[in-house]
Design an enzyme around this catalytic site. Structure first.
Site, PDB file in Angstrom:
ATOM      1  N   ILE A  10       0.810  -1.278   0.048  1.00 36.97           N
ATOM      2  CA  ILE A  10      -0.131  -0.351   0.113  1.00 36.97           C
ATOM      3  C   ILE A  10       0.684   1.432   0.117  1.00 36.97           C
ATOM      4  O   ILE A  10       0.443   2.186   0.041  1.00 36.97           O
ATOM      5  CB  ILE A  10      -1.115   0.333   1.339  1.00 36.97           C
ATOM      6  CG1 ILE A  10       0.111  -0.025   2.512  1.00 36.97           C
ATOM      7  CG2 ILE A  10      -2.277  -0.883   1.041  1.00 36.97           C
ATOM      8  CD1 ILE A  10      -0.796   0.211   3.780  1.00 36.97           C
ATOM      9  N   GLY A  11       1.909   1.010  -0.080  1.00 37.25           N
ATOM     10  CA  GLY A  11       3.145   2.364   0.407  1.00 37.25           C
ATOM     11  C   GLY A  11       4.064   2.290   0.390  1.00 37.25           C
ATOM     12  O   GLY A  11       4.376   1.022   0.200  1.00 37.25           O
ATOM     13  N   SER A  14      10.325   4.986   3.099  1.00 33.58           N
ATOM     14  CA  SER A  14      12.210   6.162   2.544  1.00 33.58           C
ATOM     15  C   SER A  14      12.780   4.373   2.609  1.00 33.58           C
ATOM     16  O   SER A  14      13.937   4.450   1.900  1.00 33.58           O
ATOM     17  CB  SER A  14      11.990   6.576   3.447  1.00 33.58           C
ATOM     18  OG  SER A  14      11.122   6.467   4.738  1.00 33.58           O
ATOM     19  N   GLY A  16      11.128   0.964   2.212  1.00 33.51           N
ATOM     20  CA  GLY A  16      11.492  -0.552   2.025  1.00 33.51           C
ATOM     21  C   GLY A  16       9.565  -0.807   2.016  1.00 33.51           C
ATOM     22  O   GLY A  16       9.129   0.973   2.149  1.00 33.51           O
ATOM     23  N   ASP A 151       8.572  15.522  12.551  1.00 37.67           N
ATOM     24  CA  ASP A 151       8.509  15.471  11.280  1.00 37.67           C
ATOM     25  C   ASP A 151       6.172  15.907  10.718  1.00 37.67           C
ATOM     26  O   ASP A 151       5.844  14.808  10.170  1.00 37.67           O
ATOM     27  CB  ASP A 151       8.859  14.569  10.298  1.00 37.67           C
ATOM     28  CG  ASP A 151       8.933  14.216   9.056  1.00 37.67           C
ATOM     29  OD1 ASP A 151       8.838  15.442   8.674  1.00 37.67           O
ATOM     30  OD2 ASP A 151       8.499  13.232   8.020  1.00 37.67           O
TER      31      ASP A 151
END
Ligand code: ADP
Ligand code: MG
Length: 290
Positions: A10-11, A14, A16, A151
């Protein structure tokens, strides 16, 4: 690992892939984040261990729930199993609104803000507002050192299937022993959301997370970040001035004032989560959700 069945990717994180998995024991859908540490420096590996340890500590309805982790030493990978947020992230919502030329209703914005303040309260102040009663009538308070997210941005705020906001991606977060003296040095996050104290002193404290939250809430309304420039120098200047364009006219002056308070250039005067949680409007949101 055998306890899970692999589902869709699904994504792309940065380090993996992020994929959905089904827990065989109860069929529950969860998410597995893969992190390849083979190219990481010793320092980055330490940071990774600390991210995992941070996630373990944080149990809050507005923070992506961590379940377990596996280390694949031969493959130099670590897998983190966590809650699946089926509603995607706020970056997706902003993109969709822009495309369809829609605005996020003000009550939704207040609701998102409230949930993010509760999540940050847990990180910054160890869940001091969250006393959970156990069966024997005693109250237990979860406590951990101050955690800076570092972040906060639309891509790192997730939604579950029931309109709950979940703060996630603690990959850059840091634990600090004493928030008043021990500033987390070196800037790591998103430049658009960099606070004045970072621009000038490169130190990060709990109030820098508040600044980033102010930028995020502004962007939810304006569908644009509050400070933008073509060069880093231009951006730095805008952040230090701290002037923001008015919000679209549908939003109240109360919301604008709250955002302005989060974007106070002087971090000492910028209120903490505890102070924002005292606002009448925020208290009403908490009451409605209870
Ligand atoms: P990175 O550290 O690489 O930024 P993230 O944790 O932010 O990794 O995840 C990257 C992307 O993967 C997110 O933007 C989102 O689309 C998806 N994702 C990550 N975690 C979840 C989750 N718990 N539920 C649903 N989607 C997720
Ligand atoms: Mg992310």
């Amino acid at each position: 690992m055998d306890n899970y069945e692999n589902l869709d990717v699904i994504g792309q994180g940065s380090f993996g892939l992020i994929r959905k998995v089904r827990r065989k024991s109860d069929g529950r859908i969860l998410v597995r984040k893969e992190i390849d540490y083979s190219k990481m420096s010793e320092k980055e590996k330490k940071q990774l261990v600390s991210e995992v340890n941070i996630l373990r500590e944080l149990r809050h309805p507005n923070i992506v729930r961590y379940y377990e982790r596996f280390v694949d030493r031969p493959g130099s990978r670590i897998f983190i199993v966590m809650e699946w947020c089926e509603g995607g992230d706020l970056a997706g919502i902003i993109k969709q609104c822009k495309k369809e030329n829609k605005r996020i209703p003000e009550d939704v914005v207040w609701n998102l803000l409230t949930q993010l303040l509760l999540a940050l309260q847990e990180c910054h102040h160890g869940g001091t507002s969250f006393n959970s009663s156990s069966g024997d009538g005693k109250t237990t308070t979860t406590s951990h050192p101050t955690i800076l997210h570092r972040d906060i941005k639309p891509d790192n705020v997730f939604l579950d299937g029931a309109q709950n906001v979940k703060l996630g991606d603690f990959g850059l977060s840091r634990i600090i022993a004493n928030p008043d003296v021990d500033f987390a040095k070196t800037f790591v996050g998103t430049p658009f959301y960099m606070s004045p104290e970072l621009v000038s002193e490169t130190s990060y404290n709990t109030k820098s997370d508040i600044w980033a939250l102010g930028c995020l809430i502004y962007e939810l309304c304006a569908l644009e970040p509050p400070f933008q420039a073509k060069t880093q120098a231009g951006l730095t200047q805008k952040i230090q001035q701290g002037r923001i364009d008015p919000l679209p006219s549908q939003y109240s002056s109360e919301l604008m004032a709250t955002i302005k308070a989060m974007l106070n250039v002087n971090y000492m005067k910028r209120p903490s989560t505890t102070e924002f949680l005292k606002l009448h409007r925020i208290r009403m949101c908490i009451k409605e959700r209870a």
